[in-house]
Design a protein around this motif. Structure first.
Motif, PDB file in Angstrom:
ATOM      1  N   ILE A 116       0.777  -1.199   0.032  1.00 48.41           N
ATOM      2  CA  ILE A 116      -0.066   0.060   0.099  1.00 48.41           C
ATOM      3  C   ILE A 116       0.751   1.317   0.081  1.00 48.41           C
ATOM      4  O   ILE A 116       0.510   2.164  -0.837  1.00 48.41           O
ATOM      5  N   THR A 119       2.412   1.778  -3.335  1.00 46.20           N
ATOM      6  CA  THR A 119       1.360   2.149  -4.360  1.00 46.20           C
ATOM      7  C   THR A 119       0.926   3.670  -4.100  1.00 46.20           C
ATOM      8  O   THR A 119       0.645   4.362  -5.120  1.00 46.20           O
ATOM      9  N   LEU A 139      -7.359   0.231  -0.933  1.00 40.53           N
ATOM     10  CA  LEU A 139      -6.467  -0.687  -0.910  1.00 40.53           C
ATOM     11  C   LEU A 139      -6.577  -1.436   0.514  1.00 40.53           C
ATOM     12  O   LEU A 139      -6.165  -2.393   0.826  1.00 40.53           O
ATOM     13  N   ARG A 152      -0.786  -6.364  -4.568  1.00 47.20           N
ATOM     14  CA  ARG A 152       0.226  -5.722  -5.458  1.00 47.20           C
ATOM     15  C   ARG A 152      -0.237  -5.598  -7.015  1.00 47.20           C
ATOM     16  O   ARG A 152      -0.248  -4.747  -7.730  1.00 47.20           O
ATOM     17  N   ALA A 155      -3.272  -3.536  -7.264  1.00 44.48           N
ATOM     18  CA  ALA A 155      -3.029  -2.177  -6.997  1.00 44.48           C
ATOM     19  C   ALA A 155      -2.393  -1.381  -8.121  1.00 44.48           C
ATOM     20  O   ALA A 155      -2.406   0.081  -8.320  1.00 44.48           O
ATOM     21  N   ILE A 158      -5.169   0.597  -9.633  1.00 47.60           N
ATOM     22  CA  ILE A 158      -5.947   1.390  -8.429  1.00 47.60           C
ATOM     23  C   ILE A 158      -6.641   2.819  -8.837  1.00 47.60           C
ATOM     24  O   ILE A 158      -8.005   2.811  -8.501  1.00 47.60           O
TER      25      ILE A 158
END
Length: 426
Positions: A116, A119, A139, A152, A155, A158
């Protein structure tokens, strides 16, 4: 904080002593969930402490070359695990406070928190702080459903969920960030096993992976129809062939003032009788057969060792700490002699215990192997070095670190261990 952690430790000890067999199945599952959540919360506390210690420079002040090395000795971790702790502490400190809070609340695992945080950095750079904040919420919610690997992967898209208008441009930024992470995460770890073998592990970037494959693939082919080696064994032997080829080129850089070379210590009588085992300068043992094979294409230098293993004479002494005198240092110290350092001999300088400018001579009794970091640390710090009664180096810490100033030794090199495997000194 210390009192609260002590109370938590007591509660955990009580829980560990409780009979799990007495719990009903649904209570077992609930206890597992609670233990996992507590583990993440404690990880958040540990990262906070690691970040603060790293920021204060505690490790360097105490003589370690990095916080990761200091953590290895303090917490008995491997260096890769300690390095990941430091990196995670930095990532969560500089990334997003919301991610750190999610970890402290036990809503995400440490690995998920890293995903997270990485990202969020990318999203913030591509779309701004407001979008990054929205991304954190999504997330964290996903973290309750997906493991770190899948998280991941999700993400990377996202922005399709929180800011579709900039998703395409951000996708390129995400790919660039992934390339940077691949560069950051590249590493190769050599872990010594208890019997002297090495375990190789690591992650190569795409370019290095291509180079390795190009070099090793031609050497991995079976040697004939009767070749019984497995593919893994053939790759192992091919790596050895690559190293031999590299050593024969004569183009490798010097290490510690010596040409790149393989140094094996064995007894002369054992070599002549074809029964003597040997020891590499890094401390690994070799069979008598391997010693004889290497001796077929080697320069052999005589060395006389005392009863405590200290070299008394190695060839002809020279003024500079090179040649025979350096080989004597390698035989004695096995690597950087500073406590807690595992750097091998080829990374080390020879340090005069009594400086040359102060009248110290260049001799085995006045020299010690130190890596670059600890060489500088000894010159500019408050540590003192001396030879113990058995002729091996020991280091006296400053009074602020140890009021009793008990001499310390490096326990990572076998030559400093007794026959029972216990350190001679602290």
């Amino acid at each position: 904080m210390i009192e609260e952690l002590a109370q938590a430790r007591g509660a955990v000890a009580d829980a560990a002593a409780a009979p799990a067999w007495a719990l009903a199945e649904h209570d077992l599952v609930a206890a597992l969930d609670a233990a996992h959540r507590l583990e993440q919360q404690l990880a958040a506390v540990k990262l906070t402490l690691v970040r603060e210690l790293d920021g204060r420079g505690t490790a360097l002040a105490q003589g370690a070359s990095s916080t990761a090395v200091w953590l290895r000795d303090r917490l008995r971790l491997t260096v890769p695990a300690a390095r990941r702790l430091v990196e995670s502490a930095h990532a969560l400190d500089t990334g997003a406070p919301e991610v750190r809070r999610a970890l402290a609340d036990g809503d995400v695992s440490l690995e998920q928190a890293r995903v997270i945080a990485d990202t969020v950095d990318t999203v913030r750079a591509a779309a701004g702080t407001d979008v990054a904040t929205r991304a954190i919420g999504v997330l964290v919610d996903w973290a309750g459903q997906f493991d770190p690997t899948l998280l991941r992967r999700l993400a990377t898209r996202i922005l399709d969920h929180v800011a579709p208008e900039v998703a395409d441009a951000a996708a390129k930024a995400a790919l660039d960030a992934e390339a940077r992470r691949a560069t950051r995460d590249r590493h190769l770890t050599l872990s010594e096993l208890t019997d002297g073998r090495l375990r190789l592990s690591g992650t190569l970037d795409a370019e290095t992976a291509g180079l390795l494959r190009a070099a090793i693939d031609p050497l991995t082919a079976p040697s004939g129809q009767d070749d019984q080696r497995s593919p893994g064994q053939r790759r192992h032997d091919a790596l050895g062939d690559l190293c031999r080829l590299a050593l024969r080129t004569g183009e490798l850089p010097e290490h510690g003032g010596e040409p790149t070379q393989l140094v094996v210590t064995t007894s002369f009588d054992g070599l002549v009788r074809q029964l003597g085992t040997g020891t590499l300068d890094a401390g690994f043992g070799l069979t008598a057969e391997a010693v004889r094979r290497l001796a077929c294409d080697a320069a052999i230098l005589p060395a006389v060792l005392g009863s405590a293993g200290q070299p008394l004479d190695v060839g002809r002494q020279r003024r500079l700490v090179t040649g025979p005198l350096r080989r004597a240092l390698v035989l004695r110290d096995r690597g950087c002699a500073f406590p807690g350092c595992d750097r091998p001999p080829r990374w080390c300088d020879a340090h005069h215990i009594r400086h040359w400018a102060d009248g110290g001579n260049t001799s085995l009794a006045n020299a010690v192997l130190l890596c670059g970091h600890h060489h500088r640390h000894l010159h500019h710090g408050e540590w003192a070095v001396q030879l113990g009664g058995d002729g091996h180096p020991e280091f006296v810490p400053p009074a602020w670190l140890d009021p009793e100033q008990v001499p310390r030794r490096n326990h990572y090199h076998r030559r400093n261990m007794t026959a029972a495997g216990q350190p001679r000194t602290r």
